[in-house]
Design a protein around this motif. Structure first.
Motif, PDB file in Angstrom:
ATOM      1  N   GLU A   1      -3.845   1.153   7.250  1.00 49.23           N
ATOM      2  CA  GLU A   1      -4.753   0.407   5.958  1.00 49.23           C
ATOM      3  C   GLU A   1      -5.711   0.896   5.553  1.00 49.23           C
ATOM      4  O   GLU A   1      -6.140   1.262   4.407  1.00 49.23           O
ATOM      5  CB  GLU A   1      -4.756  -0.887   6.238  1.00 49.23           C
ATOM      6  N   ILE A   2      -6.613   1.283   6.517  1.00 49.14           N
ATOM      7  CA  ILE A   2      -7.895   2.310   6.217  1.00 49.14           C
ATOM      8  C   ILE A   2      -7.582   3.436   5.564  1.00 49.14           C
ATOM      9  O   ILE A   2      -8.108   4.063   4.796  1.00 49.14           O
ATOM     10  CB  ILE A   2      -8.716   2.147   7.237  1.00 49.14           C
ATOM     11  N   ALA A   3      -6.820   3.998   6.127  1.00 51.28           N
ATOM     12  CA  ALA A   3      -6.240   5.537   5.726  1.00 51.28           C
ATOM     13  C   ALA A   3      -5.820   5.536   4.228  1.00 51.28           C
ATOM     14  O   ALA A   3      -6.315   6.447   3.364  1.00 51.28           O
ATOM     15  CB  ALA A   3      -5.326   6.112   6.666  1.00 51.28           C
ATOM     16  N   GLU A   4      -5.004   4.496   3.974  1.00 55.74           N
ATOM     17  CA  GLU A   4      -4.509   4.349   2.678  1.00 55.74           C
ATOM     18  C   GLU A   4      -5.311   4.177   1.521  1.00 55.74           C
ATOM     19  O   GLU A   4      -5.623   4.700   0.688  1.00 55.74           O
ATOM     20  CB  GLU A   4      -3.193   3.566   2.541  1.00 55.74           C
ATOM     21  N   HIS A   5      -6.585   3.385   1.930  1.00 57.19           N
ATOM     22  CA  HIS A   5      -7.522   2.711   1.258  1.00 57.19           C
ATOM     23  C   HIS A   5      -8.424   4.265   0.888  1.00 57.19           C
ATOM     24  O   HIS A   5      -8.561   4.555  -0.454  1.00 57.19           O
ATOM     25  CB  HIS A   5      -8.516   1.920   1.782  1.00 57.19           C
ATOM     26  N   TRP A   6      -8.787   5.051   1.806  1.00 55.40           N
ATOM     27  CA  TRP A   6      -9.793   6.071   1.700  1.00 55.40           C
ATOM     28  C   TRP A   6      -8.776   7.355   0.993  1.00 55.40           C
ATOM     29  O   TRP A   6      -9.369   8.067   0.251  1.00 55.40           O
ATOM     30  CB  TRP A   6     -10.439   6.816   2.822  1.00 55.40           C
ATOM     31  N   LEU A   7      -7.530   7.504   1.381  1.00 61.08           N
ATOM     32  CA  LEU A   7      -6.835   8.452   0.570  1.00 61.08           C
ATOM     33  C   LEU A   7      -6.752   7.963  -0.828  1.00 61.08           C
ATOM     34  O   LEU A   7      -6.699   9.097  -1.602  1.00 61.08           O
ATOM     35  CB  LEU A   7      -5.380   8.568   1.200  1.00 61.08           C
TER      36      LEU A   7
ATOM     37  N   ARG B   1      -9.025   6.519  -2.516  1.00 58.09           N
ATOM     38  CA  ARG B   1     -10.121   6.711  -3.170  1.00 58.09           C
ATOM     39  C   ARG B   1     -10.548   8.238  -3.539  1.00 58.09           C
ATOM     40  O   ARG B   1     -11.266   8.545  -4.468  1.00 58.09           O
ATOM     41  CB  ARG B   1     -11.415   6.304  -2.071  1.00 58.09           C
ATOM     42  N   VAL B   2     -10.154   8.925  -2.807  1.00 59.22           N
ATOM     43  CA  VAL B   2     -10.032  10.508  -3.042  1.00 59.22           C
ATOM     44  C   VAL B   2      -8.994  10.939  -3.829  1.00 59.22           C
ATOM     45  O   VAL B   2      -8.545  12.195  -4.066  1.00 59.22           O
ATOM     46  CB  VAL B   2     -10.424  11.404  -1.957  1.00 59.22           C
ATOM     47  N   GLY B   3      -8.180   9.997  -4.326  1.00 60.11           N
ATOM     48  CA  GLY B   3      -6.859  10.238  -5.456  1.00 60.11           C
ATOM     49  C   GLY B   3      -5.803  10.985  -4.733  1.00 60.11           C
ATOM     50  O   GLY B   3      -5.118  11.826  -5.397  1.00 60.11           O
ATOM     51  N   LEU B   4      -5.563  10.606  -3.514  1.00 60.99           N
ATOM     52  CA  LEU B   4      -4.294  11.126  -2.865  1.00 60.99           C
ATOM     53  C   LEU B   4      -3.302  10.037  -2.162  1.00 60.99           C
ATOM     54  O   LEU B   4      -2.648  10.363  -1.264  1.00 60.99           O
ATOM     55  CB  LEU B   4      -4.843  12.108  -1.632  1.00 60.99           C
ATOM     56  N   ALA B   5      -3.474   8.929  -2.929  1.00 64.52           N
ATOM     57  CA  ALA B   5      -2.582   8.059  -2.259  1.00 64.52           C
ATOM     58  C   ALA B   5      -0.994   8.379  -2.313  1.00 64.52           C
ATOM     59  O   ALA B   5      -0.332   7.985  -1.372  1.00 64.52           O
ATOM     60  CB  ALA B   5      -2.840   6.588  -3.220  1.00 64.52           C
ATOM     61  N   GLU B   6      -0.483   8.934  -3.237  1.00 67.57           N
ATOM     62  CA  GLU B   6       0.750   9.393  -3.104  1.00 67.57           C
ATOM     63  C   GLU B   6       1.036  10.771  -2.469  1.00 67.57           C
ATOM     64  O   GLU B   6       2.145  11.160  -2.473  1.00 67.57           O
ATOM     65  CB  GLU B   6       1.352   9.686  -4.719  1.00 67.57           C
ATOM     66  N   ARG B   7       0.184  11.119  -1.990  1.00 71.03           N
ATOM     67  CA  ARG B   7       0.244  12.315  -0.853  1.00 71.03           C
ATOM     68  C   ARG B   7       0.199  11.883   0.623  1.00 71.03           C
ATOM     69  O   ARG B   7       0.152  12.920   1.409  1.00 71.03           O
ATOM     70  CB  ARG B   7      -0.876  13.533  -1.265  1.00 71.03           C
TER      71      ARG B   7
END
Length: 260
Positions: A130-136, A138-144
């Motif tokens: 959950e934390i990793a998905e939040h920060w990814l 935030r840096v524009g990489l949710a889909e990656r």
């Protein structure tokens, strides 16, 4: 009222053999500040960052994080190295993003961010995800998040590295020339993430040759020359009124983008 110092360096010295690389560095970083180190290659900027993060051991002086000496404590006139347990706890309060991305090639972007959360902080896989998905995000990489490093551009890999560092919730975040290994067209996306972190109140100490970026985001700038702080002050003071000849020469390399 002035915020207390989060990071306080006093007369920090470092030798490599007979060569003195840091010759008495004094520096203060307060909560929520962005402080930048500029200077020519070999001036001691990266070495100082590595001393703050205990990747190098300083030979003299003192570095305090939240008032606690980093790496050592004084017993009378003698410096005593702290236990590895205490040093590991101090390292956990400082995040660092390097020139090279240092991602694990066999892990996805999400897994790279999760690793420290589970192995160092002991979080469950579900919480770390959950934390990793939040920060990814935030840096524009949710889909990656499920992509491996080889499937990402250099700029995307560096943004994963930033997400990994910030996800650990460090008290202080160090950036060491994080755009130097990137193609020019990828630099802006990484600087945009760093600017967003600065605007959110993240406390940052950075080394960069991106002078316009340094001027825009920094609260305080220090120009290092041959292991010493040759001039420091607000960005407008350093860039618009360079009193040091070495600083004037250094800024002259940047194609006259600063008025002097």
């Amino acid at each position: 009222m002035t915020e207390p110092a989060l990071l306080q360096a006093t007369n920090v010295r470092k030798h490599f053999g007979e060569i003195e690389v840091l010759k008495g560095i004094n520096l203060t970083v307060r909560q929520g500040q962005v402080v930048s180190l500029i200077g020519a290659s070999g001036s001691g900027k990266t070495t100082f960052l590595r001393c703050v993060n205990l990747l190098e051991e300083h030979d003299g002086g003192e570095i305090l994080l939240d008032g606690d000496p980093i790496g050592y404590r004084m017993v009378g006139e003698t410096r005593k190295r702290l236990s590895e347990t205490k040093i590991s706890a101090q390292r956990a309060r400082i995040g660092m993003v390097f020139q090279q991305f240092n991602l694990f090639p066999h892990l996805t972007a999400g897994q790279n961010v999760m690793l420290g959360l589970t192995k160092v902080q002991g979080k469950s896989a579900a919480e770390a995800k959950e934390i990793a998905e939040h920060w990814l995000g935030r840096v524009g990489l949710a889909e990656r998040r499920d992509h491996y490093p080889y499937q990402l551009s250099g700029g995307q890999q560096q943004r994963v590295a930033i997400a990994r560092a910030v996800a650990m919730q460090p008290r202080l975040l160090l950036f060491d020339e994080v755009t130097s290994a990137l193609d020019p067209e990828l630099v802006a996306e990484v600087l945009g993430v760093m600017q967003a972190l600065a605007e959110s109140g993240m406390t940052m100490l950075l080394v960069s040759h991106e002078m316009l970026f340094v001027r825009e985001v920094s609260h305080h700038v220090l120009f290092l020359d041959q292991g010493r702080v040759a001039q420091e002050g607000k960005p407008s003071e350093v860039f618009d009124n360079p009193k040091n000849e070495r600083l004037r020469s250094f800024l002259g390399r940047f194609h006259g983008i600063f008025s002097r």
